[in-house]
Design a protein around this motif. Structure first.
Motif, PDB file in Angstrom:
ATOM      1  N   ALA A  81       0.837  -1.201   0.000  1.00 46.67           N
ATOM      2  CA  ALA A  81       0.000   0.000   0.000  1.00 46.67           C
ATOM      3  C   ALA A  81       0.880   1.262   0.000  1.00 46.67           C
ATOM      4  CB  ALA A  81      -0.933   0.011   1.207  1.00 46.67           C
ATOM      5  N   LEU A  82       2.000   1.178   0.707  1.00 45.47           N
ATOM      6  CA  LEU A  82       2.928   2.321   0.739  1.00 45.47           C
ATOM      7  C   LEU A  82       3.490   2.584  -0.658  1.00 45.47           C
ATOM      8  CD1 LEU A  82       4.297   4.357   2.708  1.00 45.47           C
ATOM      9  CD2 LEU A  82       6.209   2.758   2.841  1.00 45.47           C
ATOM     10  N   HIS A  83       3.700   1.511  -1.417  1.00 45.72           N
ATOM     11  CA  HIS A  83       4.180   1.689  -2.783  1.00 45.72           C
ATOM     12  C   HIS A  83       3.127   2.419  -3.626  1.00 45.72           C
ATOM     13  CE1 HIS A  83       6.020  -0.061  -6.698  1.00 45.72           C
ATOM     14  NE2 HIS A  83       6.667   1.019  -6.329  1.00 45.72           N
ATOM     15  N   TRP A  84       1.869   1.986  -3.477  1.00 43.68           N
ATOM     16  CA  TRP A  84       0.798   2.704  -4.169  1.00 43.68           C
ATOM     17  C   TRP A  84       0.825   4.182  -3.799  1.00 43.68           C
ATOM     18  CZ3 TRP A  84      -3.058   5.541  -1.879  1.00 43.68           C
ATOM     19  CH2 TRP A  84      -3.929   6.156  -2.789  1.00 43.68           C
ATOM     20  N   LEU A  85       0.938   4.459  -2.478  1.00 43.65           N
ATOM     21  CA  LEU A  85       0.928   5.838  -1.991  1.00 43.65           C
ATOM     22  C   LEU A  85       2.063   6.650  -2.622  1.00 43.65           C
ATOM     23  CD1 LEU A  85      -0.558   7.674   0.103  1.00 43.65           C
ATOM     24  CD2 LEU A  85       1.305   7.126   1.674  1.00 43.65           C
ATOM     25  N   GLU A  86       3.238   6.050  -2.670  1.00 39.48           N
ATOM     26  CA  GLU A  86       4.394   6.726  -3.264  1.00 39.48           C
ATOM     27  C   GLU A  86       4.120   7.078  -4.735  1.00 39.48           C
ATOM     28  OE1 GLU A  86       7.975   4.280  -3.251  1.00 39.48           O
ATOM     29  OE2 GLU A  86       8.906   5.588  -4.738  1.00 39.48           O
ATOM     30  N   LEU A  87       3.615   6.101  -5.492  1.00 35.47           N
ATOM     31  CA  LEU A  87       3.363   6.329  -6.914  1.00 35.47           C
ATOM     32  C   LEU A  87       2.276   7.385  -7.131  1.00 35.47           C
ATOM     33  CD1 LEU A  87       3.485   2.607  -8.146  1.00 35.47           C
ATOM     34  CD2 LEU A  87       5.273   4.347  -8.416  1.00 35.47           C
ATOM     35  N   PHE A  88       1.246   7.315  -6.276  1.00 33.23           N
ATOM     36  CA  PHE A  88       0.161   8.292  -6.402  1.00 33.23           C
ATOM     37  C   PHE A  88       0.632   9.709  -6.055  1.00 33.23           C
ATOM     38  CE2 PHE A  88      -3.282  10.612  -4.150  1.00 33.23           C
ATOM     39  CZ  PHE A  88      -4.012  10.978  -5.275  1.00 33.23           C
ATOM     40  N   LEU A  89       1.331   9.849  -4.924  1.00 36.55           N
ATOM     41  CA  LEU A  89       1.778  11.185  -4.501  1.00 36.55           C
ATOM     42  C   LEU A  89       2.771  11.778  -5.497  1.00 36.55           C
ATOM     43  CD1 LEU A  89       2.132  10.765  -0.617  1.00 36.55           C
ATOM     44  CD2 LEU A  89       0.259  11.860  -1.894  1.00 36.55           C
ATOM     45  N   GLU A  90       3.585  10.922  -6.109  1.00 37.16           N
ATOM     46  CA  GLU A  90       4.515  11.419  -7.125  1.00 37.16           C
ATOM     47  C   GLU A  90       3.733  11.975  -8.333  1.00 37.16           C
ATOM     48  OE1 GLU A  90       7.544  12.217  -7.186  1.00 37.16           O
ATOM     49  OE2 GLU A  90       7.813  12.517  -9.354  1.00 37.16           O
ATOM     50  N   ARG A  91       2.663  11.282  -8.690  1.00 41.79           N
ATOM     51  CA  ARG A  91       1.823  11.793  -9.792  1.00 41.79           C
ATOM     52  C   ARG A  91       1.146  13.106  -9.398  1.00 41.79           C
ATOM     53  NH1 ARG A  91       2.276   6.523 -11.041  1.00 41.79           N
ATOM     54  NH2 ARG A  91       2.109   5.977 -13.241  1.00 41.79           N
ATOM     55  N   LEU A  92       0.665  13.144  -8.152  1.00 37.03           N
ATOM     56  CA  LEU A  92       0.005  14.358  -7.680  1.00 37.03           C
ATOM     57  C   LEU A  92       0.987  15.537  -7.676  1.00 37.03           C
ATOM     58  CD1 LEU A  92      -2.772  15.244  -6.524  1.00 37.03           C
ATOM     59  CD2 LEU A  92      -1.836  14.829  -4.246  1.00 37.03           C
ATOM     60  N   ARG A  93       2.198  15.266  -7.238  1.00 41.36           N
ATOM     61  CA  ARG A  93       3.231  16.308  -7.162  1.00 41.36           C
ATOM     62  C   ARG A  93       3.522  16.908  -8.536  1.00 41.36           C
ATOM     63  NH1 ARG A  93       8.759  17.204  -7.605  1.00 41.36           N
ATOM     64  NH2 ARG A  93       9.098  15.231  -8.664  1.00 41.36           N
ATOM     65  N   THR A  94       3.582  16.067  -9.557  1.00 43.32           N
ATOM     66  CA  THR A  94       3.956  16.544 -10.885  1.00 43.32           C
ATOM     67  C   THR A  94       2.733  16.821 -11.764  1.00 43.32           C
ATOM     68  OG1 THR A  94       4.201  14.240 -11.592  1.00 43.32           O
ATOM     69  CG2 THR A  94       6.201  15.379 -10.901  1.00 43.32           C
ATOM     70  N   SER A  95       1.521  16.785 -11.154  1.00 48.77           N
ATOM     71  CA  SER A  95       0.310  16.947 -11.959  1.00 48.77           C
ATOM     72  C   SER A  95       0.099  18.409 -12.373  1.00 48.77           C
ATOM     73  CB  SER A  95      -0.905  16.460 -11.170  1.00 48.77           C
ATOM     74  OG  SER A  95      -1.078  17.247 -10.009  1.00 48.77           O
TER      75      SER A  95
END
Ligand SMILES: CCCCCCCCCCCCC/C=C/[C@@H](O)[C@H](COP(=O)(O)O)NC(=O)CCCCCCCCCCCCCCC
Length: 181
Positions: A81-95
């Motif tokens: 789940a932490l991996h999902w969170l990392e991938l999602f937040l990285e997308r949010l950061r660069t969105s």
């Protein structure tokens, strides 16, 4: 620290997300119970937990048996789940302004957790993503200031999340624990 998982934001997202947050909260609870139990000292670090549970045959290694809720298999779910969170937040950061949270969430999901979930769960989660609030709402609930400040905060936190993820990943890989049932 985990209060937001059962707070108004998660609740506002609807029943699939309250199911998800209940699952996360109950897994965190399993590990907290080990930590406050009689063998709690062995649960002080992930490394000592792995050593202790493996040496004492407290982990179901190939199929679920007498230890269906070991610390090792429970943490593995949170680790994914932490991996999902990392991938999602990285997308949010660069969105950008017209990025869709539903797409960011499901791309991150397909690259991580989805590989470990059966078809029915993947479908339910996929449908739930469509109902997610927009990007602005996510920036707001982080409660860390305006967009620029949130992006800066994410830029600082993401390398730390990635580091924690990698340490657990290596430890689990070295002990053949990445596919625990
Ligand atoms: C903030 C916005 C919303 C959340 C979006 C969620 C993304 C992906 C959701 C997937 C949920 C699937 C629900 C299924 C759960 C269980 O079947 C399944 C297997 O459990 P079992 O082996 O005990 O049966 N559970 C899991 O895979 C755990 C999934 C939890 C996903 C939650 C992600 C959000 C929270 C991130 C917190 C990370 C904490 C890490 C601490 C080290």
């Amino acid at each position: 620290m985990w209060a937001w998982l059962s707070g108004p934001f998660m609740n506002s997202l609807g029943s699939v997300f309250s199911f998800i947050s209940k699952d996360v909260v109950s897994k965190i609870q399993i590990i907290e119970n080990f930590l406050s139990g009689e063998n709690g000292s062995h649960y002080a670090t992930i490394q000592s937990m792995v050593t202790y549970e493996l040496e004492n045959d407290l982990v179901d290694l190939t199929k679920r048996g007498s230890h269906p809720e070991s610390g090792c298999r429970t943490l593995l779910r949170l680790h994914r789940a932490l991996h999902w969170l990392e991938l999602f937040l990285e997308r949010l950061r660069t969105s950008t302004e017209d990025s869709k949270t539903s797409v960011m969430c499901s791309d991150a999901y397909n690259e991580s957790l989805a590989q470990h979930h059966p078809w029915l769960i993947r479908k339910a989660v996929g449908m739930a993503f469509c109902a997610l609030p927009g990007r602005d709402t996510f920036f707001e609930v982080m409660n860390a200031g305006d967009h620029t400040q949130v992006v800066a905060l994410l830029g600082e936190s993401l390398p730390l999340i990635a580091e924690v993820y990698q340490i657990t990943e290596d430890l689990y890989a070295n002990n053949n624990l990445l596919e625990l049932p």
